[in-house]
Design an enzyme around this catalytic site. Sequence first.
Site, PDB file in Angstrom:
ATOM      1  N   ARG A   1       0.126   9.086  -5.526  1.00 21.15           N
ATOM      2  CA  ARG A   1       0.626   8.558  -4.252  1.00 21.15           C
ATOM      3  C   ARG A   1       1.230   7.164  -4.394  1.00 21.15           C
ATOM      4  O   ARG A   1       2.148   6.807  -3.650  1.00 21.15           O
ATOM      5  CB  ARG A   1      -0.481   8.573  -3.192  1.00 21.15           C
ATOM      6  CG  ARG A   1      -1.754   7.807  -3.522  1.00 21.15           C
ATOM      7  CD  ARG A   1      -2.843   8.156  -2.511  1.00 21.15           C
ATOM      8  NE  ARG A   1      -4.093   7.437  -2.666  1.00 21.15           N
ATOM      9  CZ  ARG A   1      -5.101   7.834  -3.449  1.00 21.15           C
ATOM     10  NH1 ARG A   1      -4.979   8.953  -4.159  1.00 21.15           N
ATOM     11  NH2 ARG A   1      -6.225   7.139  -3.516  1.00 21.15           N
TER      12      ARG A   1
ATOM     13  N   ARG B   1     -17.490  -0.015   4.217  1.00 16.04           N
ATOM     14  CA  ARG B   1     -16.283  -0.746   4.585  1.00 16.04           C
ATOM     15  C   ARG B   1     -16.461  -2.251   4.395  1.00 16.04           C
ATOM     16  O   ARG B   1     -15.510  -2.972   4.106  1.00 16.04           O
ATOM     17  CB  ARG B   1     -15.901  -0.456   6.044  1.00 16.04           C
ATOM     18  CG  ARG B   1     -15.165   0.834   6.263  1.00 16.04           C
ATOM     19  CD  ARG B   1     -13.733   0.795   5.748  1.00 16.04           C
ATOM     20  NE  ARG B   1     -12.872  -0.029   6.581  1.00 16.04           N
ATOM     21  CZ  ARG B   1     -12.334  -1.178   6.228  1.00 16.04           C
ATOM     22  NH1 ARG B   1     -12.555  -1.678   5.039  1.00 16.04           N
ATOM     23  NH2 ARG B   1     -11.564  -1.852   7.048  1.00 16.04           N
TER      24      ARG B   1
ATOM     25  N   ARG C   1       0.852  -1.182   0.000  1.00 16.29           N
ATOM     26  CA  ARG C   1       0.000   0.000   0.000  1.00 16.29           C
ATOM     27  C   ARG C   1       0.893   1.238   0.000  1.00 16.29           C
ATOM     28  O   ARG C   1       1.973   1.238   0.605  1.00 16.29           O
ATOM     29  CB  ARG C   1      -0.909   0.033   1.229  1.00 16.29           C
ATOM     30  CG  ARG C   1      -1.899   1.201   1.170  1.00 16.29           C
ATOM     31  CD  ARG C   1      -2.698   1.391   2.437  1.00 16.29           C
ATOM     32  NE  ARG C   1      -3.580   2.557   2.285  1.00 16.29           N
ATOM     33  CZ  ARG C   1      -4.316   3.075   3.256  1.00 16.29           C
ATOM     34  NH1 ARG C   1      -4.282   2.537   4.463  1.00 16.29           N
ATOM     35  NH2 ARG C   1      -5.073   4.135   3.032  1.00 16.29           N
ATOM     36  N   HIS C   2       0.436   2.283  -0.664  1.00 14.30           N
ATOM     37  CA  HIS C   2       1.187   3.540  -0.679  1.00 14.30           C
ATOM     38  C   HIS C   2       1.374   4.078   0.740  1.00 14.30           C
ATOM     39  O   HIS C   2       0.618   3.743   1.663  1.00 14.30           O
ATOM     40  CB  HIS C   2       0.460   4.581  -1.529  1.00 14.30           C
ATOM     41  CG  HIS C   2      -0.927   4.902  -1.045  1.00 14.30           C
ATOM     42  ND1 HIS C   2      -1.176   5.757   0.016  1.00 14.30           N
ATOM     43  CD2 HIS C   2      -2.138   4.460  -1.456  1.00 14.30           C
ATOM     44  CE1 HIS C   2      -2.480   5.836   0.225  1.00 14.30           C
ATOM     45  NE2 HIS C   2      -3.085   5.049  -0.642  1.00 14.30           N
TER      46      HIS C   2
ATOM     47  N   GLU D   1      -7.680   3.019  -6.622  1.00 13.62           N
ATOM     48  CA  GLU D   1      -8.551   2.805  -5.470  1.00 13.62           C
ATOM     49  C   GLU D   1     -10.021   2.848  -5.910  1.00 13.62           C
ATOM     50  O   GLU D   1     -10.356   3.376  -6.987  1.00 13.62           O
ATOM     51  CB  GLU D   1      -8.264   3.871  -4.402  1.00 13.62           C
ATOM     52  CG  GLU D   1      -9.063   3.748  -3.118  1.00 13.62           C
ATOM     53  CD  GLU D   1      -8.822   2.439  -2.376  1.00 13.62           C
ATOM     54  OE1 GLU D   1      -9.406   1.413  -2.818  1.00 13.62           O
ATOM     55  OE2 GLU D   1      -8.085   2.432  -1.373  1.00 13.62           O
TER      56      GLU D   1
ATOM     57  N   GLY E   1      -5.106   0.461  -0.329  1.00 16.02           N
ATOM     58  CA  GLY E   1      -5.644  -0.463   0.662  1.00 16.02           C
ATOM     59  C   GLY E   1      -6.870  -1.213   0.175  1.00 16.02           C
ATOM     60  O   GLY E   1      -7.016  -2.419   0.396  1.00 16.02           O
TER      61      GLY E   1
END
Length: 203
Positions: free
Chosen positions: A58, A105, A8-9, A79, A145
């Site tokens: 990013r 989520r 992940r960034h 993303e 993520g």
Amino acid sequence: MMRLFLVRHGQSEWNAGRRLQGQADTALSDHGRNQARALAATVQALQPERIIASDLTRTRETANLLGYGEHETDSNLREIDVGAWSGRAIEDLMAEDEAAFLGWRAGTYTPPEGESWRRFKARSLVALADARETAARSVLLVIHGGVIRALLEGLLDLSPARIVPVGPASLTVLRLDEPNGTASARLEVFNYTPDAPVFNAPD
């Protein structure tokens, strides 16, 4: 056998303020740059043969700081698009409609003008299939993520509701024993950072 190294960034400027960003093209914070530099030696020791990043700033900056200025990009690794929630503070979204945020989520709620989890997971898996069309035995994906969680569901049948947020500049490793299909995917490492584990990572 192939290994996927999923990074992940590092922390972005919006992560630092706990704001959702989705496909907004935000930059890394100074702390995020330091996080990426701290992970670089670990990733380089793994000697990935192919490096692919999301085309957002990013992730590309993170790939550069990991030592891979020469890398491929794939827009399918972006993303999830959070639509009207882009730029909104997580605290405000929770106060406004906690059930909706928690549903998002968990992959069961789509924000207004946003991308559904089902569609997002499908394009993430398309990107993975493209990445596997190679003679390389190890592939580094510098991504987001949400993409990591989507791949964990697609390969391991782990629903997003059962996966904690992925830490900034963390490493997840998957072993794929078959050249095609997902039946043999195994999780070898999750959410590794050179420092302490991140238990409350920003979305």
